[in-house]
Design a protein around this motif. Structure first.
Motif, PDB file in Angstrom:
ATOM      1  N   GLY A  90       0.819  -1.208   0.000  1.00  0.00           N
ATOM      2  CA  GLY A  90       0.000   0.000   0.000  1.00  0.00           C
ATOM      3  C   GLY A  90       0.851   1.255   0.000  1.00  0.00           C
ATOM      4  N   LEU A  91       1.932   1.247   0.783  1.00  0.00           N
ATOM      5  CA  LEU A  91       2.846   2.383   0.821  1.00  0.00           C
ATOM      6  C   LEU A  91       3.511   2.573  -0.546  1.00  0.00           C
ATOM      7  CD1 LEU A  91       4.324   4.580   2.410  1.00  0.00           C
ATOM      8  CD2 LEU A  91       5.998   2.856   3.113  1.00  0.00           C
ATOM      9  N   TRP A  92       3.954   1.458  -1.142  1.00  0.00           N
ATOM     10  CA  TRP A  92       4.578   1.531  -2.469  1.00  0.00           C
ATOM     11  C   TRP A  92       3.590   2.058  -3.510  1.00  0.00           C
ATOM     12  CZ3 TRP A  92       8.286   2.324  -5.522  1.00  0.00           C
ATOM     13  CH2 TRP A  92       8.273   1.889  -6.837  1.00  0.00           C
ATOM     14  N   ASN A  93       2.348   1.591  -3.437  1.00  0.00           N
ATOM     15  CA  ASN A  93       1.334   2.077  -4.373  1.00  0.00           C
ATOM     16  C   ASN A  93       1.140   3.588  -4.240  1.00  0.00           C
ATOM     17  OD1 ASN A  93       0.777  -0.411  -5.532  1.00  0.00           O
ATOM     18  ND2 ASN A  93      -0.874  -0.895  -4.103  1.00  0.00           N
ATOM     19  N   GLY A  94       1.126   4.056  -2.985  1.00  0.00           N
ATOM     20  CA  GLY A  94       0.969   5.491  -2.754  1.00  0.00           C
ATOM     21  C   GLY A  94       2.100   6.290  -3.364  1.00  0.00           C
ATOM     22  N   LEU A  95       3.338   5.830  -3.182  1.00  0.00           N
ATOM     23  CA  LEU A  95       4.495   6.529  -3.751  1.00  0.00           C
ATOM     24  C   LEU A  95       4.486   6.456  -5.272  1.00  0.00           C
ATOM     25  CD1 LEU A  95       7.256   5.308  -1.274  1.00  0.00           C
ATOM     26  CD2 LEU A  95       6.363   7.636  -1.484  1.00  0.00           C
ATOM     27  N   ARG A  96       4.130   5.285  -5.797  1.00  0.00           N
ATOM     28  CA  ARG A  96       4.179   5.070  -7.249  1.00  0.00           C
ATOM     29  C   ARG A  96       3.176   5.946  -7.994  1.00  0.00           C
ATOM     30  NH1 ARG A  96       2.601  -0.768  -8.959  1.00  0.00           N
ATOM     31  NH2 ARG A  96       0.567   0.086  -8.393  1.00  0.00           N
ATOM     32  N   ILE A  97       1.999   6.144  -7.439  1.00  0.00           N
ATOM     33  CA  ILE A  97       1.010   6.965  -8.143  1.00  0.00           C
ATOM     34  C   ILE A  97       1.174   8.448  -7.831  1.00  0.00           C
ATOM     35  CG2 ILE A  97      -0.646   5.062  -8.212  1.00  0.00           C
ATOM     36  CD1 ILE A  97      -2.214   6.363  -5.999  1.00  0.00           C
ATOM     37  N   ALA A  98       1.830   8.759  -6.699  1.00  0.00           N
ATOM     38  CA  ALA A  98       2.002  10.175  -6.335  1.00  0.00           C
ATOM     39  C   ALA A  98       3.136  10.831  -7.112  1.00  0.00           C
ATOM     40  CB  ALA A  98       2.262  10.308  -4.838  1.00  0.00           C
ATOM     41  N   PHE A  99       4.204  10.085  -7.392  1.00  0.00           N
ATOM     42  CA  PHE A  99       5.382  10.692  -8.019  1.00  0.00           C
ATOM     43  C   PHE A  99       5.088  11.261  -9.410  1.00  0.00           C
ATOM     44  CE2 PHE A  99       9.320  10.495 -10.522  1.00  0.00           C
ATOM     45  CZ  PHE A  99      10.076  11.412  -9.802  1.00  0.00           C
ATOM     46  N   PRO A 100       4.450  10.505 -10.328  1.00  0.00           N
ATOM     47  CA  PRO A 100       4.142  11.106 -11.641  1.00  0.00           C
ATOM     48  C   PRO A 100       3.243  12.337 -11.520  1.00  0.00           C
ATOM     49  CG  PRO A 100       3.863   8.724 -11.719  1.00  0.00           C
ATOM     50  CD  PRO A 100       4.042   9.097 -10.280  1.00  0.00           C
ATOM     51  N   ALA A 101       2.287  12.287 -10.600  1.00  0.00           N
ATOM     52  CA  ALA A 101       1.392  13.434 -10.409  1.00  0.00           C
ATOM     53  C   ALA A 101       2.169  14.651  -9.933  1.00  0.00           C
ATOM     54  CB  ALA A 101       0.293  13.083  -9.412  1.00  0.00           C
ATOM     55  N   LEU A 102       3.102  14.447  -9.000  1.00  0.00           N
ATOM     56  CA  LEU A 102       3.914  15.551  -8.497  1.00  0.00           C
ATOM     57  C   LEU A 102       4.790  16.121  -9.605  1.00  0.00           C
ATOM     58  CD1 LEU A 102       5.039  17.299  -6.219  1.00  0.00           C
ATOM     59  CD2 LEU A 102       6.637  15.446  -5.680  1.00  0.00           C
ATOM     60  N   LEU A 103       5.474  15.250 -10.331  1.00  0.00           N
ATOM     61  CA  LEU A 103       6.400  15.696 -11.371  1.00  0.00           C
ATOM     62  C   LEU A 103       5.678  16.470 -12.475  1.00  0.00           C
ATOM     63  CD1 LEU A 103       9.237  15.682 -12.592  1.00  0.00           C
ATOM     64  CD2 LEU A 103       8.696  13.472 -13.644  1.00  0.00           C
ATOM     65  N   LEU A 104       4.587  15.905 -12.987  1.00  0.00           N
ATOM     66  CA  LEU A 104       3.880  16.537 -14.100  1.00  0.00           C
ATOM     67  C   LEU A 104       3.203  17.842 -13.673  1.00  0.00           C
ATOM     68  CD1 LEU A 104       2.384  13.381 -15.847  1.00  0.00           C
ATOM     69  CD2 LEU A 104       4.253  14.827 -16.643  1.00  0.00           C
ATOM     70  N   ASN A 105       2.655  17.870 -12.464  1.00  0.00           N
ATOM     71  CA  ASN A 105       2.027  19.114 -11.999  1.00  0.00           C
ATOM     72  C   ASN A 105       3.056  20.216 -11.775  1.00  0.00           C
ATOM     73  OD1 ASN A 105      -1.063  19.099 -11.390  1.00  0.00           O
ATOM     74  ND2 ASN A 105      -0.366  17.038 -10.869  1.00  0.00           N
ATOM     75  N   LEU A 106       4.254  19.867 -11.358  1.00  0.00           N
ATOM     76  CA  LEU A 106       5.307  20.868 -11.220  1.00  0.00           C
ATOM     77  C   LEU A 106       5.757  21.381 -12.588  1.00  0.00           C
ATOM     78  CD1 LEU A 106       7.509  19.354  -8.351  1.00  0.00           C
ATOM     79  CD2 LEU A 106       6.097  21.419  -8.249  1.00  0.00           C
ATOM     80  N   LEU A 107       5.808  20.484 -13.570  1.00  0.00           N
ATOM     81  CA  LEU A 107       6.231  20.878 -14.912  1.00  0.00           C
ATOM     82  C   LEU A 107       5.258  21.874 -15.549  1.00  0.00           C
ATOM     83  CD1 LEU A 107       7.568  17.506 -16.418  1.00  0.00           C
ATOM     84  CD2 LEU A 107       8.902  19.534 -15.826  1.00  0.00           C
ATOM     85  N   VAL A 108       3.970  21.681 -15.300  1.00  0.00           N
ATOM     86  CA  VAL A 108       2.974  22.572 -15.924  1.00  0.00           C
ATOM     87  C   VAL A 108       2.541  23.688 -14.974  1.00  0.00           C
ATOM     88  CG1 VAL A 108       2.123  20.693 -17.383  1.00  0.00           C
ATOM     89  CG2 VAL A 108       0.968  21.174 -15.216  1.00  0.00           C
ATOM     90  N   ALA A 109       3.212  23.813 -13.835  1.00  0.00           N
ATOM     91  CA  ALA A 109       2.808  24.808 -12.835  1.00  0.00           C
ATOM     92  C   ALA A 109       2.654  26.221 -13.392  1.00  0.00           C
ATOM     93  CB  ALA A 109       3.799  24.798 -11.668  1.00  0.00           C
ATOM     94  N   PRO A 110       3.544  26.702 -14.281  1.00  0.00           N
ATOM     95  CA  PRO A 110       3.350  28.067 -14.811  1.00  0.00           C
ATOM     96  C   PRO A 110       2.008  28.253 -15.514  1.00  0.00           C
ATOM     97  CG  PRO A 110       5.580  27.314 -15.267  1.00  0.00           C
ATOM     98  CD  PRO A 110       4.830  26.130 -14.723  1.00  0.00           C
ATOM     99  N   LEU A 111       1.470  27.185 -16.093  1.00  0.00           N
ATOM    100  CA  LEU A 111       0.182  27.291 -16.786  1.00  0.00           C
ATOM    101  C   LEU A 111      -0.970  27.507 -15.805  1.00  0.00           C
ATOM    102  CD1 LEU A 111       0.560  24.436 -19.443  1.00  0.00           C
ATOM    103  CD2 LEU A 111       0.909  26.896 -19.755  1.00  0.00           C
ATOM    104  N   TYR A 112      -0.763  27.122 -14.554  1.00  0.00           N
ATOM    105  CA  TYR A 112      -1.825  27.291 -13.553  1.00  0.00           C
ATOM    106  C   TYR A 112      -2.048  28.757 -13.183  1.00  0.00           C
ATOM    107  CZ  TYR A 112      -1.780  22.227 -12.813  1.00  0.00           C
ATOM    108  OH  TYR A 112      -1.879  20.865 -12.978  1.00  0.00           O
ATOM    109  N   LEU A 113      -1.152  29.611 -13.629  1.00  0.00           N
ATOM    110  CA  LEU A 113      -1.295  31.040 -13.351  1.00  0.00           C
ATOM    111  C   LEU A 113      -2.070  31.761 -14.449  1.00  0.00           C
ATOM    112  CD1 LEU A 113       2.342  31.651 -12.116  1.00  0.00           C
ATOM    113  CD2 LEU A 113       0.301  31.441 -10.690  1.00  0.00           C
TER     114      LEU A 113
END
Length: 222
Positions: free
Chosen positions: A120-143
């Motif tokens: 369960g812990l591994w699943n949490g890390l595995r699905i959270a990392f792509p979401a974190l990375l991609l949301n940081l990459l497109v962060a300027p668009l959120y403005l």
């Protein structure tokens, strides 16, 4: 597409009922509090400590650094929004199987495989990392007004649909079979993910209920 829409709506309606009327209410509140605290704390820490660390540069790299500085300096609200899907998906990865088991009992599904706490812990890390990375990459668009909503919901709807359908499917079939089932119902899976992205701090519990219902329905038909 019409059949996929009906399946998705039925699954989402069941999830809303589970959260609103008791079956998953407590787990949803736990996810809301923990994910909100993680996102808010991380945002405040980033603004306080990371902005001074961003170096100066020229050209494209300089533009990227300037954009990062602007996003971090714009305030905790924007950054918390960027971090919220990843925080919610991490906490939800830990709670997903507890919620899915309750829903399976409610809908009369056969007993599923019981993942360990480590899984369960591994699943949490595995699905959270792509979401974190991609949301940081497109962060300027959120403005950018208007664009921010389209990007946020499209990106996180896709990510949440993809990952949560795999978590639900792998409870009762192989990872390969779960991927095949997900691909056979891309439209329904995306719509459920889209519903999850609208309320990111409750997304894992919406997903646990809706994806469990959708996956069992798809598997039974096949």
């Amino acid at each position: 597409r019409r059949g996929g829409l009906g399946k998705a709506i039925a699954a989402i309606a069941g999830a809303v009922k589970d959260i609103a009327f008791g079956r998953l209410t407590l787990l949803a509140l736990v996810n809301l509090v923990l994910a909100g605290a993680i996102s808010g704390s991380a945002a405040v820490a980033a603004i306080r400590y990371l902005v001074p660390l961003i170096p100066e540069a020229d050209g494209l790299l300089g533009f990227a650094f300037d954009a990062a500085q602007f996003v971090l300096g714009a305030g905790a609200v924007v950054l918390a929004l960027v971090l919220s899907p990843a925080a919610s998906m991490f906490v939800g990865g830990l709670l997903f199987d507890f919620a899915a088991e309750r829903v399976e009992k409610a809908i009369g599904a056969p007993p599923a495989r019981q993942p360990s706490i480590v899984e369960g812990l591994w699943n949490g890390l595995r699905i959270a990392f792509p979401a974190l990375l991609l949301n940081l990459l497109v962060a300027p668009l959120y403005l950018i007004p208007g664009v921010n909503a389209v990007v946020f919901y499209s990106l996180n709807g896709y990510l949440m649909g993809r990952e949560y359908s795999m978590l639900a499917g792998s409870r009762r079939m192989s990872w390969r079979a779960a991927k095949k089932l997900r691909r056979s119902a891309r439209f329904s899976v995306f719509l459920v993910g889209l519903a999850c992205s609208i309320i990111p701090f409750l997304a894992p519990l919406v997903a646990a209920s809706a994806m469990t219902r959708l996956t069992n329905r798809l598997a039974a038909r096949r």
